[in-house]
Design an enzyme around this catalytic site. Sequence first.
Site, PDB file in Angstrom:
ATOM      1  N   ARG A  97      -7.642  41.891 -82.763  1.00 23.41           N
ATOM      2  CA  ARG A  97      -6.221  42.283 -82.762  1.00 23.41           C
ATOM      3  C   ARG A  97      -5.926  43.365 -81.720  1.00 23.41           C
ATOM      4  O   ARG A  97      -4.862  43.366 -81.079  1.00 23.41           O
ATOM      5  CB  ARG A  97      -5.807  42.737 -84.172  1.00 23.41           C
ATOM      6  CG  ARG A  97      -4.311  42.835 -84.384  1.00 23.41           C
ATOM      7  CD  ARG A  97      -3.759  44.194 -84.041  1.00 23.41           C
ATOM      8  NE  ARG A  97      -4.506  45.212 -84.739  1.00 23.41           N
ATOM      9  CZ  ARG A  97      -4.715  46.442 -84.273  1.00 23.41           C
ATOM     10  NH1 ARG A  97      -4.227  46.813 -83.099  1.00 23.41           N
ATOM     11  NH2 ARG A  97      -5.422  47.314 -84.970  1.00 23.41           N
ATOM     12  N   PHE A 136      -2.631  49.831 -71.290  1.00 25.22           N
ATOM     13  CA  PHE A 136      -1.624  50.895 -71.323  1.00 25.22           C
ATOM     14  C   PHE A 136      -2.371  52.235 -71.289  1.00 25.22           C
ATOM     15  O   PHE A 136      -3.109  52.555 -72.225  1.00 25.22           O
ATOM     16  CB  PHE A 136      -0.840  50.729 -72.619  1.00 25.22           C
ATOM     17  CG  PHE A 136       0.166  51.790 -72.939  1.00 25.22           C
ATOM     18  CD1 PHE A 136       1.454  51.721 -72.434  1.00 25.22           C
ATOM     19  CD2 PHE A 136      -0.163  52.838 -73.785  1.00 25.22           C
ATOM     20  CE1 PHE A 136       2.396  52.693 -72.761  1.00 25.22           C
ATOM     21  CE2 PHE A 136       0.769  53.810 -74.110  1.00 25.22           C
ATOM     22  CZ  PHE A 136       2.055  53.738 -73.590  1.00 25.22           C
ATOM     23  N   SER A 145      -2.928  63.494 -78.760  1.00 25.85           N
ATOM     24  CA  SER A 145      -1.719  63.598 -79.590  1.00 25.85           C
ATOM     25  C   SER A 145      -0.571  64.262 -78.835  1.00 25.85           C
ATOM     26  O   SER A 145       0.587  64.101 -79.213  1.00 25.85           O
ATOM     27  CB  SER A 145      -2.021  64.420 -80.848  1.00 25.85           C
ATOM     28  OG  SER A 145      -3.036  63.811 -81.583  1.00 25.85           O
ATOM     29  N   ILE A 170      -8.860  53.720 -73.338  1.00 23.39           N
ATOM     30  CA  ILE A 170      -7.787  52.758 -73.070  1.00 23.39           C
ATOM     31  C   ILE A 170      -8.242  51.350 -73.490  1.00 23.39           C
ATOM     32  O   ILE A 170      -9.199  50.800 -72.914  1.00 23.39           O
ATOM     33  CB  ILE A 170      -7.388  52.781 -71.573  1.00 23.39           C
ATOM     34  CG1 ILE A 170      -7.048  54.228 -71.143  1.00 23.39           C
ATOM     35  CG2 ILE A 170      -6.232  51.821 -71.310  1.00 23.39           C
ATOM     36  CD1 ILE A 170      -6.000  54.933 -71.978  1.00 23.39           C
ATOM     37  N   SER A 171      -7.545  50.776 -74.470  1.00 27.11           N
ATOM     38  CA  SER A 171      -7.875  49.429 -74.938  1.00 27.11           C
ATOM     39  C   SER A 171      -7.722  48.436 -73.785  1.00 27.11           C
ATOM     40  O   SER A 171      -6.710  48.482 -73.067  1.00 27.11           O
ATOM     41  CB  SER A 171      -6.958  49.014 -76.093  1.00 27.11           C
ATOM     42  OG  SER A 171      -7.068  49.948 -77.134  1.00 27.11           O
ATOM     43  N   ARG A 279     -21.485  36.371-107.211  1.00 26.90           N
ATOM     44  CA  ARG A 279     -22.577  37.309-107.537  1.00 26.90           C
ATOM     45  C   ARG A 279     -22.693  37.498-109.044  1.00 26.90           C
ATOM     46  O   ARG A 279     -21.682  37.748-109.722  1.00 26.90           O
ATOM     47  CB  ARG A 279     -22.280  38.649-106.853  1.00 26.90           C
ATOM     48  CG  ARG A 279     -23.249  39.745-107.149  1.00 26.90           C
ATOM     49  CD  ARG A 279     -24.499  39.583-106.346  1.00 26.90           C
ATOM     50  NE  ARG A 279     -25.375  40.731-106.491  1.00 26.90           N
ATOM     51  CZ  ARG A 279     -26.629  40.750-106.044  1.00 26.90           C
ATOM     52  NH1 ARG A 279     -27.131  39.694-105.423  1.00 26.90           N
ATOM     53  NH2 ARG A 279     -27.371  41.829-106.209  1.00 26.90           N
ATOM     54  N   ALA A 361     -25.020  46.327-101.873  1.00 28.34           N
ATOM     55  CA  ALA A 361     -25.872  46.455-100.676  1.00 28.34           C
ATOM     56  C   ALA A 361     -25.460  45.454 -99.598  1.00 28.34           C
ATOM     57  O   ALA A 361     -25.508  45.766 -98.404  1.00 28.34           O
ATOM     58  CB  ALA A 361     -27.339  46.253-101.045  1.00 28.34           C
ATOM     59  N   GLU A 384      -2.570  55.347 -81.467  1.00 28.40           N
ATOM     60  CA  GLU A 384      -1.112  55.136 -81.548  1.00 28.40           C
ATOM     61  C   GLU A 384      -0.442  56.077 -82.551  1.00 28.40           C
ATOM     62  O   GLU A 384       0.481  55.695 -83.258  1.00 28.40           O
ATOM     63  CB  GLU A 384      -0.811  53.680 -81.904  1.00 28.40           C
ATOM     64  CG  GLU A 384      -1.634  52.743 -81.065  1.00 28.40           C
ATOM     65  CD  GLU A 384      -0.851  51.646 -80.426  1.00 28.40           C
ATOM     66  OE1 GLU A 384       0.374  51.715 -80.459  1.00 28.40           O
ATOM     67  OE2 GLU A 384      -1.493  50.759 -79.879  1.00 28.40           O
TER      68      GLU A 384
HETATM   69  C1  LIG Z   1     -10.654  52.579 -79.774  1.00 30.43           C
HETATM   70  C2  LIG Z   1      -9.479  53.344 -79.227  1.00 30.43           C
HETATM   71  C3  LIG Z   1      -8.525  52.670 -78.473  1.00 30.43           C
HETATM   72  C4  LIG Z   1      -7.455  53.380 -77.914  1.00 30.43           C
HETATM   73  N1  LIG Z   1      -6.549  52.719 -77.112  1.00 30.43           N
HETATM   74  C5  LIG Z   1      -5.620  53.436 -76.404  1.00 30.43           C
HETATM   75  C6  LIG Z   1      -4.786  52.794 -75.423  1.00 30.43           C
HETATM   76  O1  LIG Z   1      -4.824  51.568 -75.247  1.00 30.43           O
HETATM   77  N2  LIG Z   1      -3.965  53.577 -74.682  1.00 30.43           N
HETATM   78  C7  LIG Z   1      -3.879  54.929 -74.837  1.00 30.43           C
HETATM   79  O2  LIG Z   1      -3.129  55.568 -74.104  1.00 30.43           O
HETATM   80  N3  LIG Z   1      -4.652  55.570 -75.779  1.00 30.43           N
HETATM   81  C8  LIG Z   1      -5.505  54.849 -76.555  1.00 30.43           C
HETATM   82  N4  LIG Z   1      -6.314  55.475 -77.480  1.00 30.43           N
HETATM   83  C9  LIG Z   1      -6.219  56.928 -77.631  1.00 30.43           C
HETATM   84  C10 LIG Z   1      -5.502  57.333 -78.912  1.00 30.43           C
HETATM   85  O3  LIG Z   1      -4.138  57.009 -78.862  1.00 30.43           O
HETATM   86  C11 LIG Z   1      -5.761  58.833 -79.136  1.00 30.43           C
HETATM   87  O4  LIG Z   1      -7.114  58.924 -79.506  1.00 30.43           O
HETATM   88  C12 LIG Z   1      -4.858  59.435 -80.196  1.00 30.43           C
HETATM   89  O5  LIG Z   1      -3.551  59.561 -79.726  1.00 30.43           O
HETATM   90  C13 LIG Z   1      -5.349  60.832 -80.653  1.00 30.43           C
HETATM   91  O6  LIG Z   1      -5.635  61.638 -79.574  1.00 30.43           O
HETATM   92  P1  LIG Z   1      -7.052  62.379 -79.483  1.00 30.43           P
HETATM   93  O7  LIG Z   1      -8.109  61.389 -79.768  1.00 30.43           O
HETATM   94  O8  LIG Z   1      -7.101  63.081 -78.180  1.00 30.43           O
HETATM   95  O9  LIG Z   1      -7.067  63.409 -80.657  1.00 30.43           O
HETATM   96  P2  LIG Z   1      -6.429  64.883 -80.626  1.00 30.43           P
HETATM   97  O10 LIG Z   1      -5.007  64.795 -80.216  1.00 30.43           O
HETATM   98  O11 LIG Z   1      -7.328  65.798 -79.880  1.00 30.43           O
HETATM   99  O12 LIG Z   1      -6.453  65.247 -82.167  1.00 30.43           O
HETATM  100  C14 LIG Z   1      -7.634  65.717 -82.835  1.00 30.43           C
HETATM  101  C15 LIG Z   1      -7.239  66.005 -84.287  1.00 30.43           C
HETATM  102  O13 LIG Z   1      -6.240  67.038 -84.311  1.00 30.43           O
HETATM  103  C16 LIG Z   1      -5.083  66.553 -85.006  1.00 30.43           C
HETATM  104  N5  LIG Z   1      -3.886  67.086 -84.366  1.00 30.43           N
HETATM  105  C17 LIG Z   1      -3.563  67.107 -83.052  1.00 30.43           C
HETATM  106  N6  LIG Z   1      -2.370  67.669 -82.873  1.00 30.43           N
HETATM  107  C18 LIG Z   1      -1.900  67.994 -84.114  1.00 30.43           C
HETATM  108  C19 LIG Z   1      -0.709  68.596 -84.610  1.00 30.43           C
HETATM  109  N7  LIG Z   1       0.274  68.982 -83.793  1.00 30.43           N
HETATM  110  N8  LIG Z   1      -0.609  68.790 -85.927  1.00 30.43           N
HETATM  111  C20 LIG Z   1      -1.584  68.393 -86.797  1.00 30.43           C
HETATM  112  N9  LIG Z   1      -2.728  67.819 -86.389  1.00 30.43           N
HETATM  113  C21 LIG Z   1      -2.880  67.629 -85.060  1.00 30.43           C
HETATM  114  C22 LIG Z   1      -5.154  65.041 -84.886  1.00 30.43           C
HETATM  115  O14 LIG Z   1      -4.403  64.403 -85.905  1.00 30.43           O
HETATM  116  C23 LIG Z   1      -6.639  64.785 -84.993  1.00 30.43           C
HETATM  117  O15 LIG Z   1      -7.011  64.790 -86.346  1.00 30.43           O
HETATM  118  C24 LIG Z   1      -7.346  54.779 -78.126  1.00 30.43           C
HETATM  119  C25 LIG Z   1      -8.290  55.430 -78.929  1.00 30.43           C
HETATM  120  C26 LIG Z   1      -9.342  54.730 -79.485  1.00 30.43           C
HETATM  121  C27 LIG Z   1     -10.340  55.484 -80.303  1.00 30.43           C
END
Ligand SMILES: Cc1cc2nc3c(=O)[nH]c(=O)nc-3n(C[C@H](O)[C@H](O)[C@H](O)COP(=O)(O)OP(=O)(O)OC[C@H]3O[C@@H](n4cnc5c(N)ncnc54)[C@H](O)[C@@H]3O)c2cc1C
Length: 407
Positions: A97, A136, A145, A170-171, A279, A361, A384
């Site tokens: 997906r 994207f 974030s 990036i997916s 089972r 298991a 997202e």
């Molecule tokens: C397998 C996979 C595929 C992905 N695909 C894409 C893609 O196609 N394109 C793309 O652009 N990105 C993609 N991403 C990135 C994804 O969107 C980000 O990982 C996500 O937005 C979170 O950012 P971060 O991992 O930097 O975490 P951070 O922003 O560093 O956050 C770390 C922790 O702090 C918390 N946090 C951060 N800010 C706040 C706040 N203001 N208040 C409370 N809590 C907070 C977060 O909730 C989290 O628990 C992908 C990620 C993965 C793992």
Amino acid sequence: MQQEHIAAEKLATMNFDVSDEQKIVLSVVDEACKKIRPIEDKCYLEHRFNDMVLPIFKEAHLLGLPISRDYGDGQGADSLTYALALERVGREGTGVRTFFSGHTSLGQLTLQKWGNEEQKERYLPKTTRGEMIMAFGLTEPTAGSDPASLKTSFEEKGSDFYLNGSKAWISNGSIADLIIVFAYPKGKSEGMSAFLIERNSEGFSAEAIKNKLGLPTSDTGLLYFTNCKVPRENCLGPVGKGLSIAYSALMSGRLSVAAGCVGVAQDCLDEAVKYSKERIQHKKKIGKHQLVQREIAKISVELEAARLLTYRAAIAKTESDNDPKNAELRNKADWMIAQAKYYAANASFDAADRAVQVFGANGFSFENRPARHLVDTRVCRIYEGTDQILEQKMAVKLLGSEYEAYS
Ligand SMILES: Cc1cc2nc3c(=O)[nH]c(=O)nc-3n(C[C@H](O)[C@H](O)[C@H](O)COP(=O)(O)OP(=O)(O)OC[C@H]3O[C@@H](n4cnc5c(N)ncnc54)[C@H](O)[C@@H]3O)c2cc1C
């Protein structure tokens, strides 16, 4: 905008009956999913990228399902039809997906919404026919974030732009032929713009991320831009509107995640019910043990709640798409999609955990899908919009913007 108000207003008109047209689409999706299952099983156990997703869904003409019929293999499906299709795809796993979320929801739909006619003519037919894969690129190593803090920059020289920086997680990132990339003007932290970058652009390179917790069959890439040359005609949408473009893309992306998670929860339920009837422990099928019945009951309730939120959000998205200038409809869809994504992501993770428990298991082995769902669907609470970001977004909608936790 009160939740009760929305619910009451929609009660009389909500209709989730599957139309004849939707049934045809779903039977095509089902056929393709049946073909992908044994291949996905094999790739998962061998921990390798599933390179058959593209040809199988291409042959089924499903690589541009919600894209206008004006462009190549676009099928013109509305948001609910597309969500139903992604729900079915989600049963095959979050990796399969996620390919669609990157290619179609975040890639093609964003290009269709923000691109000019020349860009759409140039790229959409190829992407709907599977001749070009989309991705994207918003997230960076130091900006997740908080995408407004991204560092990738662009500089205008003559008739071209030059990009410098990197994108992480990036997916489809290392397999994509066309990527929507966000950057600020060099030396500035406002005026973000979006660009369409072709894989063979000078100064662009990508690599696959290894050692992920899950999604071994799906590509997640790191992207690098070193004086990456982008022709002026590849600027997507108005210059300086990058954040609006990114946020609108996330609406489609989140809805796709919610729909996929409903499929994951459905598969967990199906697997748990089947296993409970096979089972035997303490001389009984385990389905006759009431504590096992509780796991099944809980999965089913979470699943249906997630499904209703997702369908409701998809209908709101269609209403908003049909009246794009209506800010109220857009805000309503945005909120409902956030609720659906948040709830469905948690419901699918909970469903996978309960299905693993029912399997005992055997649930601890990647030979069985509950274990794969458990590690794979975990990312849906991160990408997202993390759980925390969505919780704040939903609360602020009710409290008022003066309660924003951050700006
Ligand atoms: C397998 C996979 C595929 C992905 N695909 C894409 C893609 O196609 N394109 C793309 O652009 N990105 C993609 N991403 C990135 C994804 O969107 C980000 O990982 C996500 O937005 C979170 O950012 P971060 O991992 O930097 O975490 P951070 O922003 O560093 O956050 C770390 C922790 O702090 C918390 N946090 C951060 N800010 C706040 C706040 N203001 N208040 C409370 N809590 C907070 C977060 O909730 C989290 O628990 C992908 C990620 C993965 C793992």
